[in-house]
Design a protein around this motif. Structure first.
Motif: not given
Length: 501
Positions: A80-88, A138-141, A414-422
């Motif tokens: 779910y989180v990986a999807g959010a990161c890639s989606g962001a 959700i990541g795109g949101e 998106a960048f910071f959300y994705a990398l930080g969340t990853a």
């Protein structure tokens, strides 16, 4: 973009549109923005909480899926989180290129479809696939919504509104907790149906939000930069008329204007250079805040139910009550502390909320190790920790959405959300599932201590690097790449609108 819009790019215009948006008093129109855009975090909270609380039921024979509790709280959570990161990352770039409104409609539709399909899972691979795609939406949101909100909300309210909206995640968590109690009660619904109904409800709520969101306008700031200044002028004029009619008085004169070299798009290389070279210190700040909060929340949220059942023998069907309590504490943090981010200031509030939550978590870990906590007192400790942590975590999204130039805003989020969340959100749930799965107190204490350490380190970084963005226009905090001169270079009246320079 239409032919007319394309032709409009390349012009240089001087406008007071940002100043006109920032000087507006709070109104019913602003509440429509909050409801139309902000309520999606309730869905995210519902998703995350439901999965954590139904893990035990899903792993039981007769649930309809051959899956273990560890797979639900570990692998499915990580997907779910990986999807959010890639989606962001995927949607974030398109948000800066195609506009805020188009993307926040598309991403919500993706979430809606994926959640509905999760409800009809017939195999583990299907469940895992659509957990990933739910996160992808959700990541795109995160990128589209935070960009739009910051660009539509007046500067003096931006901090508290952003925190309240991001904190509304926990209203969804409360709903998810209470919903799971009913869904897991086999005297109400069969065990192979209840968990499906929770996902189906998420899809229904998303549909309602989609209908409301149709009335939210495109960001005038985005339109202005992309050569659609006439459309931006119409939207702002309409907003002003509605607000003035509601207040029954003439609006204050806007102060300052800005000159923009309109352009259709900004290259990815230019975005990367701007964020990681021109704003290097701010980039370090963004990464620190996101990694700290992502590890704490994604690790602990997905594993809280497992801790209650494993260490305190709380029945699976009752974990929702405990989670509802800490979810309320989470929401109260941004709600009660949010105004201070606009008055006391960003630096003091961001650093103090991170440091306080980290120190309180260290204390909770010590008490847990000593065997001094019951299920109730552990929940109380978590309420205290997350009251401050939630405000701090929400401020991470606020920070990266306002400290970088307009043209890079969605991609920066998106960048910071994705990398930080990853770093914290994918490794966190999997590591935490392994640690709590051993049933050893020391392993769970270690997980607490890791989260506490990262929060404290992020707080120290914020104390040094946080930007004083309170009550300042976005153009003042970070000058647009397309700006010829900074805001405040002149004063104009409402009637001045936009003019060719």
């Amino acid at each position: 973009m239409s032919t007319t819009d394309q032709a409009a790019t390349g012009r240089t215009v001087t406008t007071n549109i940002p100043a006109r948006l920032d000087r507006l008093p709070w109104s019913r129109w602003h509440w429509t923005i909050v409801i139309g855009l902000g309520t999606v975090w309730i869905l995210d909270g519902l998703e995350v909480t439901v999965v954590g609380n139904i893990a035990g039921r899903l792993s039981e024979p007769g649930s309809g899926l051959p899956i273990t509790s560890g797979q639900v709280t570990g692998l499915a959570a990580a997907l779910y989180v990986a999807g959010a990161c890639s989606g962001a990352l995927f949607w974030g770039r398109l948000t800066d290129k195609w506009g805020r409104k188009k993307l926040f409609m598309i991403t919500l539709a993706v979430y809606l479809a994926a959640t509905a399909l999760t409800a009809v899972s017939f195999s583990t691979w299907w469940f895992f696939l659509f957990r990933f795609l739910t996160g992808f939406g959700i990541g795109g949101e995160y990128a589209a919504i935070n960009s739009a909100i910051d660009e539509l909300i007046p500067a003096q309210y931006r901090g508290r509104v952003d925190l309240m909206i991001n904190g509304s995640f926990w209203l969804g968590a409360v709903g998810g907790s209470l919903l799971s109690i009913v869904a897991l009660d086999t005297s109400v619904v069969p065990k192979d149906v209840g968990w499906r109904l929770t996902f189906a409800l998420g899809a229904v709520l998303a549909l309602v939000i989609l209908l409301v969101r149709r009335h939210v306008p495109e960001s005038p700031r985005w339109l202005l930069i992309h050569g659609r200044d006439e459309e931006a002028e119409r939207i702002v004029t309409s907003i002003e008329e509605r607000v003035a009619a509601e207040k029954g008085e003439r609006l204050a004169e806007p102060e300052g204007e800005i000159t923009i070299h309109q352009r259709r798009s900004v290259s990815f290389m230019e975005i990367a250079r701007t964020v990681f070279s021109d704003y290097r210190r701010r980039a370090v700040l963004g990464f620190s805040l996101f990694i700290g909060q992502a590890f704490l929340y994604n690790a602990i949220t997905f594993g809280f139910g497992a801790i209650l059942t494993k260490f305190y023998d709380v029945p699976t069907g009752s974990t929702g009550y405990y989670f509802a309590v800490i979810a309320i504490g989470n929401f109260m943090g941004p709600l009660l502390l949010g105004k201070l981010f606009d008055t006391v200031g960003r630096r003091v509030m961001i650093s103090s909320t991170y440091l306080l939550s980290g120190l309180l978590l260290f204390g909770t870990a010590w008490l847990f190790e000593q065997g001094s906590l019951s299920a109730g007192t552990l929940t109380a400790c978590w309420c205290a920790v997350l009251f401050f942590a939630s405000a701090g975590a929400s401020s991470a999204y606020l920070t990266v959405s306002e400290i970088f130039p307009m043209e890079t805003r969605a991609m920066s989020i998106a960048f910071f959300y994705a990398l930080g969340t990853a770093a914290g959100g994918i490794s966190g749930p999997m590591l935490f599932a392994d640690l709590t799965g051993t049933g050893k107190v020391a392993d769970t204490v270690l997980a607490f201590q890791i989260g506490a350490t990262l929060m404290c380190l992020a707080g120290l970084v914020a104390a040094v690097l946080a930007v004083r963005a309170e009550r300042r226009s976005l153009e003042d905090v970070a000058r647009p790449l397309t700006a010829a001169v900074g805001p405040g270079s002149g004063t104009s009246s409402q009637a001045a609108g936009i003019r060719a320079a």
